[in-house]
Every structure is written in C-alpha cells, then in structure tokens.
Design a protein around this motif. Structure first.
Motif, PDB file in Angstrom:
ATOM      1  N   ILE A   1      -8.074 -27.255  80.207  1.00 56.11           N
ATOM      2  CA  ILE A   1      -8.742 -28.450  80.704  1.00 56.11           C
ATOM      3  C   ILE A   1      -7.685 -29.497  81.030  1.00 56.11           C
ATOM      4  O   ILE A   1      -6.962 -29.962  80.150  1.00 56.11           O
ATOM      5  CB  ILE A   1      -9.726 -29.024  79.669  1.00 56.11           C
ATOM      6  CG1 ILE A   1     -10.683 -27.944  79.174  1.00 56.11           C
ATOM      7  CG2 ILE A   1     -10.481 -30.205  80.266  1.00 56.11           C
ATOM      8  CD1 ILE A   1     -11.550 -27.342  80.252  1.00 56.11           C
ATOM      9  N   LEU A   2      -7.577 -29.862  82.302  1.00 54.13           N
ATOM     10  CA  LEU A   2      -6.657 -30.904  82.732  1.00 54.13           C
ATOM     11  C   LEU A   2      -7.381 -32.247  82.677  1.00 54.13           C
ATOM     12  O   LEU A   2      -8.407 -32.435  83.338  1.00 54.13           O
ATOM     13  CB  LEU A   2      -6.166 -30.635  84.153  1.00 54.13           C
ATOM     14  CG  LEU A   2      -5.403 -29.323  84.373  1.00 54.13           C
ATOM     15  CD1 LEU A   2      -5.103 -29.125  85.845  1.00 54.13           C
ATOM     16  CD2 LEU A   2      -4.120 -29.313  83.560  1.00 54.13           C
ATOM     17  N   VAL A   3      -6.859 -33.164  81.886  1.00 54.96           N
ATOM     18  CA  VAL A   3      -7.443 -34.499  81.771  1.00 54.96           C
ATOM     19  C   VAL A   3      -6.548 -35.482  82.516  1.00 54.96           C
ATOM     20  O   VAL A   3      -5.344 -35.583  82.228  1.00 54.96           O
ATOM     21  CB  VAL A   3      -7.592 -34.923  80.300  1.00 54.96           C
ATOM     22  CG1 VAL A   3      -8.167 -36.338  80.201  1.00 54.96           C
ATOM     23  CG2 VAL A   3      -8.483 -33.941  79.544  1.00 54.96           C
TER      24      VAL A   3
ATOM     25  N   VAL B   1      -4.875 -30.301  78.374  1.00 53.85           N
ATOM     26  CA  VAL B   1      -3.597 -30.779  78.894  1.00 53.85           C
ATOM     27  C   VAL B   1      -3.828 -32.147  79.529  1.00 53.85           C
ATOM     28  O   VAL B   1      -4.484 -32.257  80.566  1.00 53.85           O
ATOM     29  CB  VAL B   1      -2.993 -29.803  79.911  1.00 53.85           C
ATOM     30  CG1 VAL B   1      -1.635 -30.318  80.403  1.00 53.85           C
ATOM     31  CG2 VAL B   1      -2.840 -28.408  79.310  1.00 53.85           C
ATOM     32  N   VAL B   2      -3.290 -33.170  78.892  1.00 55.91           N
ATOM     33  CA  VAL B   2      -3.436 -34.545  79.380  1.00 55.91           C
ATOM     34  C   VAL B   2      -2.231 -34.866  80.249  1.00 55.91           C
ATOM     35  O   VAL B   2      -1.090 -34.799  79.779  1.00 55.91           O
ATOM     36  CB  VAL B   2      -3.528 -35.528  78.198  1.00 55.91           C
ATOM     37  CG1 VAL B   2      -3.604 -36.963  78.710  1.00 55.91           C
ATOM     38  CG2 VAL B   2      -4.736 -35.203  77.333  1.00 55.91           C
ATOM     39  N   VAL B   3      -2.477 -35.214  81.504  1.00 58.32           N
ATOM     40  CA  VAL B   3      -1.396 -35.550  82.436  1.00 58.32           C
ATOM     41  C   VAL B   3      -1.528 -37.025  82.786  1.00 58.32           C
ATOM     42  O   VAL B   3      -2.431 -37.432  83.529  1.00 58.32           O
ATOM     43  CB  VAL B   3      -1.462 -34.694  83.715  1.00 58.32           C
ATOM     44  CG1 VAL B   3      -0.259 -35.001  84.615  1.00 58.32           C
ATOM     45  CG2 VAL B   3      -1.505 -33.209  83.368  1.00 58.32           C
ATOM     46  N   GLY B   4      -0.647 -37.853  82.229  1.00 61.49           N
ATOM     47  CA  GLY B   4      -0.747 -39.280  82.513  1.00 61.49           C
ATOM     48  C   GLY B   4      -0.095 -40.126  81.447  1.00 61.49           C
ATOM     49  O   GLY B   4       0.793 -39.685  80.722  1.00 61.49           O
ATOM     50  N   GLN B   5      -0.572 -41.359  81.349  1.00 62.15           N
ATOM     51  CA  GLN B   5      -0.047 -42.307  80.372  1.00 62.15           C
ATOM     52  C   GLN B   5      -0.475 -41.928  78.955  1.00 62.15           C
ATOM     53  O   GLN B   5      -1.453 -41.218  78.747  1.00 62.15           O
ATOM     54  CB  GLN B   5      -0.553 -43.713  80.699  1.00 62.15           C
ATOM     55  CG  GLN B   5      -0.094 -44.235  82.043  1.00 62.15           C
ATOM     56  CD  GLN B   5      -0.849 -45.491  82.424  1.00 62.15           C
ATOM     57  OE1 GLN B   5      -1.843 -45.448  83.127  1.00 62.15           O
ATOM     58  NE2 GLN B   5      -0.348 -46.639  81.972  1.00 62.15           N
TER      59      GLN B   5
ATOM     60  N   LEU C   1      -4.107 -42.192  77.674  1.00 61.70           N
ATOM     61  CA  LEU C   1      -5.115 -41.213  78.065  1.00 61.70           C
ATOM     62  C   LEU C   1      -5.386 -40.217  76.927  1.00 61.70           C
ATOM     63  O   LEU C   1      -6.475 -39.631  76.862  1.00 61.70           O
ATOM     64  CB  LEU C   1      -4.650 -40.477  79.326  1.00 61.70           C
ATOM     65  CG  LEU C   1      -5.657 -39.611  80.068  1.00 61.70           C
ATOM     66  CD1 LEU C   1      -6.930 -40.382  80.390  1.00 61.70           C
ATOM     67  CD2 LEU C   1      -5.029 -39.060  81.354  1.00 61.70           C
ATOM     68  N   VAL C   2      -4.437 -40.035  76.032  1.00 61.25           N
ATOM     69  CA  VAL C   2      -4.636 -39.117  74.906  1.00 61.25           C
ATOM     70  C   VAL C   2      -5.715 -39.638  73.950  1.00 61.25           C
ATOM     71  O   VAL C   2      -6.640 -38.900  73.604  1.00 61.25           O
ATOM     72  CB  VAL C   2      -3.305 -38.844  74.171  1.00 61.25           C
ATOM     73  CG1 VAL C   2      -3.540 -37.981  72.936  1.00 61.25           C
ATOM     74  CG2 VAL C   2      -2.318 -38.153  75.103  1.00 61.25           C
TER      75      VAL C   2
ATOM     76  N   TYR D   1       6.386 -44.606  81.934  1.00 55.28           N
ATOM     77  CA  TYR D   1       5.560 -44.334  80.757  1.00 55.28           C
ATOM     78  C   TYR D   1       6.459 -43.921  79.591  1.00 55.28           C
ATOM     79  O   TYR D   1       7.370 -43.095  79.767  1.00 55.28           O
ATOM     80  CB  TYR D   1       4.554 -43.215  81.032  1.00 55.28           C
ATOM     81  CG  TYR D   1       3.668 -43.449  82.237  1.00 55.28           C
ATOM     82  CD1 TYR D   1       3.331 -44.741  82.650  1.00 55.28           C
ATOM     83  CD2 TYR D   1       3.174 -42.379  82.977  1.00 55.28           C
ATOM     84  CE1 TYR D   1       2.530 -44.959  83.757  1.00 55.28           C
ATOM     85  CE2 TYR D   1       2.361 -42.584  84.090  1.00 55.28           C
ATOM     86  CZ  TYR D   1       2.048 -43.872  84.471  1.00 55.28           C
ATOM     87  OH  TYR D   1       1.255 -44.081  85.568  1.00 55.28           O
ATOM     88  N   ASP D   2       6.186 -44.457  78.408  1.00 53.00           N
ATOM     89  CA  ASP D   2       7.041 -44.204  77.243  1.00 53.00           C
ATOM     90  C   ASP D   2       7.036 -42.747  76.805  1.00 53.00           C
ATOM     91  O   ASP D   2       8.042 -42.238  76.306  1.00 53.00           O
ATOM     92  CB  ASP D   2       6.606 -45.086  76.075  1.00 53.00           C
ATOM     93  CG  ASP D   2       6.921 -46.561  76.320  1.00 53.00           C
ATOM     94  OD1 ASP D   2       7.822 -46.844  77.124  1.00 53.00           O
ATOM     95  OD2 ASP D   2       6.256 -47.419  75.718  1.00 53.00           O
ATOM     96  N   GLY D   3       5.904 -42.074  76.909  1.00 53.45           N
ATOM     97  CA  GLY D   3       5.840 -40.684  76.478  1.00 53.45           C
ATOM     98  C   GLY D   3       5.817 -40.520  74.968  1.00 53.45           C
ATOM     99  O   GLY D   3       6.386 -39.564  74.438  1.00 53.45           O
ATOM    100  N   VAL D   4       5.148 -41.440  74.255  1.00 51.61           N
ATOM    101  CA  VAL D   4       5.036 -41.327  72.808  1.00 51.61           C
ATOM    102  C   VAL D   4       4.078 -40.194  72.431  1.00 51.61           C
ATOM    103  O   VAL D   4       4.334 -39.415  71.508  1.00 51.61           O
ATOM    104  CB  VAL D   4       4.549 -42.661  72.201  1.00 51.61           C
ATOM    105  CG1 VAL D   4       4.334 -42.523  70.699  1.00 51.61           C
ATOM    106  CG2 VAL D   4       5.560 -43.758  72.484  1.00 51.61           C
ATOM    107  N   LEU D   5       2.961 -40.099  73.153  1.00 48.36           N
ATOM    108  CA  LEU D   5       1.998 -39.024  72.930  1.00 48.36           C
ATOM    109  C   LEU D   5       2.101 -37.951  74.003  1.00 48.36           C
ATOM    110  O   LEU D   5       1.890 -36.769  73.723  1.00 48.36           O
ATOM    111  CB  LEU D   5       0.573 -39.591  72.894  1.00 48.36           C
ATOM    112  CG  LEU D   5       0.281 -40.572  71.755  1.00 48.36           C
ATOM    113  CD1 LEU D   5      -1.100 -41.182  71.908  1.00 48.36           C
ATOM    114  CD2 LEU D   5       0.410 -39.888  70.401  1.00 48.36           C
ATOM    115  N   CYS D   6       2.410 -38.360  75.222  1.00 44.74           N
ATOM    116  CA  CYS D   6       2.646 -37.389  76.301  1.00 44.74           C
ATOM    117  C   CYS D   6       4.138 -37.084  76.307  1.00 44.74           C
ATOM    118  O   CYS D   6       4.917 -37.676  77.060  1.00 44.74           O
ATOM    119  CB  CYS D   6       2.171 -37.955  77.644  1.00 44.74           C
ATOM    120  SG  CYS D   6       0.389 -38.162  77.746  1.00 44.74           S
ATOM    121  N   ARG D   7       4.533 -36.139  75.473  1.00 43.13           N
ATOM    122  CA  ARG D   7       5.949 -35.906  75.155  1.00 43.13           C
ATOM    123  C   ARG D   7       6.644 -34.966  76.120  1.00 43.13           C
ATOM    124  O   ARG D   7       7.884 -34.881  76.118  1.00 43.13           O
ATOM    125  CB  ARG D   7       6.058 -35.321  73.733  1.00 43.13           C
ATOM    126  CG  ARG D   7       5.470 -36.196  72.636  1.00 43.13           C
ATOM    127  CD  ARG D   7       6.493 -37.134  72.074  1.00 43.13           C
ATOM    128  NE  ARG D   7       7.567 -36.431  71.400  1.00 43.13           N
ATOM    129  CZ  ARG D   7       7.542 -36.047  70.129  1.00 43.13           C
ATOM    130  NH1 ARG D   7       6.456 -36.267  69.397  1.00 43.13           N
ATOM    131  NH2 ARG D   7       8.575 -35.441  69.586  1.00 43.13           N
TER     132      ARG D   7
END
Length: 308
Positions: A10-12, A89-93, A96-97, A119-125
């Motif tokens: 699932i792409l979010v 799979v979350v693609v973004g800021q 969004l997670v 984007y910092d990528g703290v959760l989207c690593r």
C-alpha cells in the motif's frame, strides 16, 4: 500473474503543493499567474513535484510485477480498509506517517523520503533507491533492517469513540482559549482551567511536547520512541478560587490512564497528531481516558548493527 501469497503493498501519499494549486486554479498557467501576482514563482513547486514523482516512480518500479499494490491518498485513509498482512510504504514528509499510523494495526510500515533536501526524514528514513531491498527484506527478514515498535496513545470517550496517536493527544478548547474540566490521576482529582492538556508518546517527544516541556523544565522526563510509556502536561494551568494546578504533569505506564471530565458548554475537542479536522467533541459531561494503545506502529528502519 498476481501472486496472492505475497502481501499487498500500500503506497500512502499526499497531494503535492503543485497538485493543490492545480485543484484550486484549474490550469498550470492560472496557477503561475496567481503566484506571480504575489511575487512568487511556480518553478519551485514544479521542482518539488518532479522530485516527488521521481521518488514515487522508483518505489513503484521496485514492487515485483506479480505483487498486489494499491495507492491511497492521505484524505482517503479514513475510508481505506487495510489488510492485516499489508506492507505500508509511506512516500512523503514525516508527518504522513502519523496520519497513516492511526488507521493501522501492526502492519509493517516503511517511510520513504522523496526530498531529503527539504524533509528531515526522522520517520521516513529511507531513500527511494532502497525500495527494492526493503520489499525483499519484508519476505526474508535478514539483518539489513529491523522493526521499531513505536508506542501509540489511545484516547477513549465514554461513548466508545476512540482516537489513536503516534505523536500526541490534545484535549482542550478548539480555539485554544481556556478549557475547563476535571482531571483525575492516580486517585487525585481537581478542577482546572488551562490552555489544554497534551499527552505525548516517545515519537512525539521531539515536536510539540518538546516545546512545552522546555517551558516546563521537564524535557528530560519525556519518553523515547520505543518506551512503553506516555507523558502528559497541562498547558498554562490557571490558579483561582475555583481551579487548582497541582496536577500539571506526569507519566503513564501500561494499564495507567489519565482521565478528564469536560465542563465546557461549547468548543471542547479531542484530536490526535495535530489533525484538528479529525476531532471528537468534548463537551459538558463527556469523559475521556488516555493511555497506552494495545497496538504499536511497526516502523522499518535501518539496522545499524547489521550488514547493509
């Protein structure tokens, strides 16, 4: 042919700033005119759109042809039915997670950062180029990646309505003016008037909760992302002949709850992760309990101790 034994991917995603502009103005030329009339240019919007499209394309190409997939926009999450074995799979800021987390129940979640310059990528690593390895890992589970079980908060109203939060729960007045309620914690109870109460997870301890905790000089008491505990704080409690301030902060461990009983005739709300539009009413006579949610967000992150 689709392999039904493979989990669905699932792409979010969420609409980009350019897509939102086009929704409002209809055409690229009209959007350009609107921005230029305000001293802005559309080129930056186009660049952001191109980076996102390239990242999303890379993730889509990484999904094996025989693996089922679906794409859901942030605005559709409350109407989308996730299967227990979906790979999300979350693609973004990073934000969004948490938007997706409240609708999940233990599914593996992968955050992909499409624009690390912004984007910092703290959760989207993960970079988009890692998508193939990440999806392969979900089947073989070697030491390249690992799962962090992020604690979530659960707010439950007396009528059964619930809100899940990856960052924090807010209880107060919708305009952030004085909220009136009774607070109950560890057998103690008092009437309060304040700017509201927030209850933070470890994931949320780097955001809104950190700002408040620095003012309260209690930042060192905030939980870490995987800690099975929460921390709550009252914002600007006001002492008067009718209201007290002794119950102003505290920690919650498993099976402990914070209880609030509304004394607001109008405007009282409960919302999660800063999404004020997705709120539950909190009016006179309503009661909410806040505690640790049974489920966790299972976030896939690099295994720093494993082989890359």
């Amino acid at each position: 042919m689709v392999d039904a034994q493979l989990p669905r991917v699932i792409l979010v995603t969420r609409k980009t700033p350019l897509e939102l502009l086009l929704e409002r103005h209809g055409t690229l030329s009209q959007a350009r005119f609107y921005l230029e009339s305000r001293g802005q240019t559309i080129e930056e919007y186009i660049e952001v759109q191109e980076r996102f499209a390239a990242a999303l394309g890379a993730v889509q190409q990484a999904i094996p042809p025989d693996q089922r997939r679906a794409r859901v926009d942030r605005d559709q999450l409350d109407r989308f039915l996730f299967a227990p074995d979906d790979v999300v799979v979350v693609v973004g800021q990073d934000g969004l997670v948490p938007n997706a987390a409240k609708y999940l129940n233990g599914q593996l979640t992968i955050g992909v950062n499409p624009d690390p310059e912004h984007y910092d990528g703290v959760l989207c690593r993960h970079p988009p180029a890692a998508a193939s390895r990440l999806l392969a890992w979900t089947r073989k589970r070697d030491k390249t990646f690992k799962v962090e079980q992020r604690t979530m908060a659960l707010a439950r109203r007396e009528d059964g309505q619930e809100l899940l939060a990856l960052n924090e729960i807010f209880v107060g007045h919708q305009t952030h003016q004085s909220a009136r309620y009774r607070i109950v914690f560890k057998g103690k109870e008092e009437r309060q008037s304040s700017s509201g109460v927030i209850c933070s997870t470890g994931t949320g301890s780097t955001g809104w909760a950190r700002s408040i905790s620095l003012q309260r000089d209690c930042a060192g008491r905030l939980p870490k992302p995987e800690d099975r505990r929460l921390f709550w704080m009252v914002r600007e409690p006001f002492p008067s002949v009718d209201t007290q301030t002794t119950l102003s902060l505290g920690g919650l461990r498993y099976n402990q709850v914070l209880e609030l009983r509304s004394e607001m005739a109008e405007g009282g709300v409960i919302f999660a992760d800063g999404i004020e539009a997705d709120r539950v009413e909190f009016l006179f006579g309503h009661v909410v309990t806040i505690g640790i949610a049974p489920s966790t967000l299972n976030l896939v992150v690099p295994d720093e101790g494993g082989s890359r």
